[in-house]
Design a protein around this motif. Structure first.
Motif: not given
Length: 421
Positions: A76-99
Motif C-alpha cells: 500500500v503506497e502511503l503518502h503521509l502529510g500530503q493533501t489532494v487539492d483537485a480531482v479531475d473526473r474527465a482525466a480520472k486524476t487527483v492532484r497533490f496540493g504540495d507540488d
C-alpha cells in the motif's frame, strides 16, 4: 482490464481509508493501492483521543489502525502529510496540493472525514483555545488538562455533545474545574432527547461539573495572549484558563464539491451523496466514513454518521463496491462512550420528534439499564448503560421491526427475544 493494471486511490488516512486499503488486499486486489493522508501520523482511530489515550490509560501506539510496517508489507503506497487539492473526473486524476503532481485512478474513494466547527467569536486566537479532532490535538490537550488539574485551573467547554462530555469527564479526573456552556436545556439532546440527556447532566453534576444551559459563548477574554474568562450571551462571565470548542463537526466536502459531485442537503447532515453501495454521482468515485451521506432503508432516510463503527464498516463496504462486489452498506448506526464509571452503547436512530416514548428496562437511578426509543410499538433505537453483552439482541429488535409489548420490554425478567406483542 485485470486487477494488476488498475490503480485505486484513497483520499483520507483515517479509519475508513485504512480499512478500505486493508479490505482491497484481503479481497485479492493486486493492482496499485494509494492511500493519501494529510497528517504525518499513520492512520489511527479517533475514540481514544477523547477516552483512554487522553486519560493516559492507553499508549500512543495503541491508537494506530496498523503497525507502520503493515503498509509496505501489503504494498500500500502511503503518502503521509500530503493533501489532494483537485480531482479531475474527465482525466480520472487527483492532484497533490504540495507540488502539483497528478496520479491517475481507476477507482477513487473519498474518506476525507470531518473537521471541528470553529467558534466565530472574539478571542479564539488566544493561547488556550482548543479543538479535538486529531492525535496532535489530543496530545496537546492531555498536557493542558494535567496542568489545569495541578493548578486548580478552569476549563470552559462550549458544547454538550459526546466530545464535550467525554472531555469534561477527563478534565475532572485530572482535577480541573469544568464549566460546560450549552445552548440547549439538556446535554446530548439531538441524539438522546430530553429524557436521557438529563441523566448525563446529573452524572456530570455528581462529579463536580457545572452546566450553563440556554447560553452560547460570545467572547473569550485574555491578557498577554492567555485566556482569562469566557462570556456568554446572557451576560455571564466564567473564569477560564482554557476553552474547548466542542460544537460539532462539518463534513470535509470541498474536494468533492469542486469536482462537481452531488452533495446531500442539510437535513441529512450534509456530506457527499452516495447510494447504498457508497457510490457517488460519479460511478468511479466512492465515499465512506464521516463524509458520506447514505440511504438507510430501515429508517427510510439518508444518514451521515460520524461515529467509529461507521468508518470501521464503511471503509470495507466501499472497498468491496469498488471491486464490483454486490455489497450494501446497511449497518445500524452504533457508538459507545465511557464517562467516569459509566459505560454505554447505542444502536439505531431515533432523533427527538421521531419516537412516541422511551421505555426503561432496569434501574436508571443506579445507572444500570437499557433505554428503548419506541414508535408505533416498534423499537427504533436502544442504549445499554452499564449493562453488557446485549448489543446483538437490541440490534435484532431494531432490525426485525416487530411490534413489542412495552411492559415486557421494560421487565428485565423477560428475555429480549420474547418481548414481541
Amino acid at each position: 482490464m485485470v486487477d494488476a493494471d488498475q490503480t485505486f486511490v484513497i483520499v483520507g488516512g483515517g479509519l475508513a481509508g485504512a480499512k478500505a486499503a486493508e479490505t482491497l488486499r484481503a479481497e485479492g486486489f493486486t493492482g496499485r493501492v494509494i492511500l493519501i493522508c494529510d497528517e504525518r501520523d499513520h492512520p489511527y482511530e479517533r475514540p481514544p483521543l477523547s477516552k483512554g489515550y487522553l486519560l493516559g490509560k492507553e499508549e500512543r501506539d495503541s491508537v494506530f489502525v496498523h503497525e507502520p510496517a503493515w503498509y509496505a508489507r501489503h504494498d500500500v503506497e502511503l503518502h503521509l502529510g500530503q493533501t489532494v487539492d483537485a480531482v479531475d473526473r474527465a482525466a480520472k486524476t487527483v492532484r497533490f496540493g504540495d507540488d502539483g503532481t497528478t496520479v491517475r485512478y481507476d477507482k477513487l474513494l473519498l474518506a476525507t472525514g470531518a473537521e471541528p466547527r470553529r467558534l466565530d467569536i472574539p478571542g479564539t486566537d488566544l493561547v488556550g483555545v482548543h479543538h479535538l479532532r486529531r492525535l496532535a490535538h489530543s496530545e496537546r490537550l492531555k498536557g493542558v488538562l494535567a496542568s489545569l488539574g495541578r493548578d486548580n485551573g478552569h476549563l470552559v467547554i462550549a458544547g454538550a455533545g459526546w466530545i464535550g462530555l467525554e472531555i469534561a469527564a477527563a478534565a475532572r479526573q485530572y482535577g480541573a474545574e469544568v464549566t460546560v456552556v450549552h445552548r440547549g436545556q439538556t446535554p446530548l439532546h439531538s441524539v438522546l432527547g430530553p429524557e436521557l440527556g438529563e441523566l448525563f447532566a446529573e452524572l456530570h453534576r455528581d462529579h463536580g461539573v457545572r452546566f450553563h444551559f440556554g447560553a452560547t459563548l460570545t467572547e473569550i477574554t485574555g491578557q498577554d495572549g492567555m485566556v482569562l474568562a469566557a462570556r456568554t450571551d446572557d451576560g455571564e462571565e466564567h473564569p477560564a484558563h482554557a476553552v474547548l470548542a466542542a460544537i460539532g463537526a462539518a463534513p470535509r466536502v470541498s474536494l468533492a464539491e469542486a469536482a462537481g459531485l452531488e452533495l446531500a442537503g442539510r437535513e441529512a447532515g450534509g456530506g457527499v451523496l452516495v447510494d447504498e453501495r457508497l457510490r457517488t454521482s460519479d460511478p468511479d468515485i466512492y465515499a465512506a466514513g464521516d463524509v458520506a451521506a447514505f440511504p438507510h432503508a430501515l429508517f427510510d432516510t439518508r444518514l451521515r454518521v460520524e461515529h467509529w463503527a461507521n468508518a470501521l464498516n464503511g471503509g470495507p463496504a466501499a472497498a468491496r463496491s469498488m471491486l464490483g462486489r454486490d455489497t450494501v452498506h446497511d449497518r445500524l448506526p452504533y457508538f459507545f462512550s465511557d464517562q467516569y464509571d459509566l459505560g454505554m452503547e447505542y444502536s439505531g436512530w431515533a432523533p427527538p420528534g421521531s419516537y412516541d416514548q422511551v421505555v426503561i428496562r432496569g434501574d436508571a437511578g443506579k445507572r444500570e439499564f437499557i433505554a428503548f426509543w419506541v414508535k408505533d410499538g416498534r423499537v427504533f433505537a436502544g442504549m445499554n448503560v452499564n449493562v453488557w453483552d446485549v448489543t446483538d439482541p437490541i440490534q435484532e429488535l431494531i432490525r426485525s421491526r416487530r411490534r413489542v409489548d412495552t411492559e415486557a420490554l421494560a421487565d428485565p425478567r423477560v428475555p429480549l427475544a420474547s418481548v414481541a406483542a
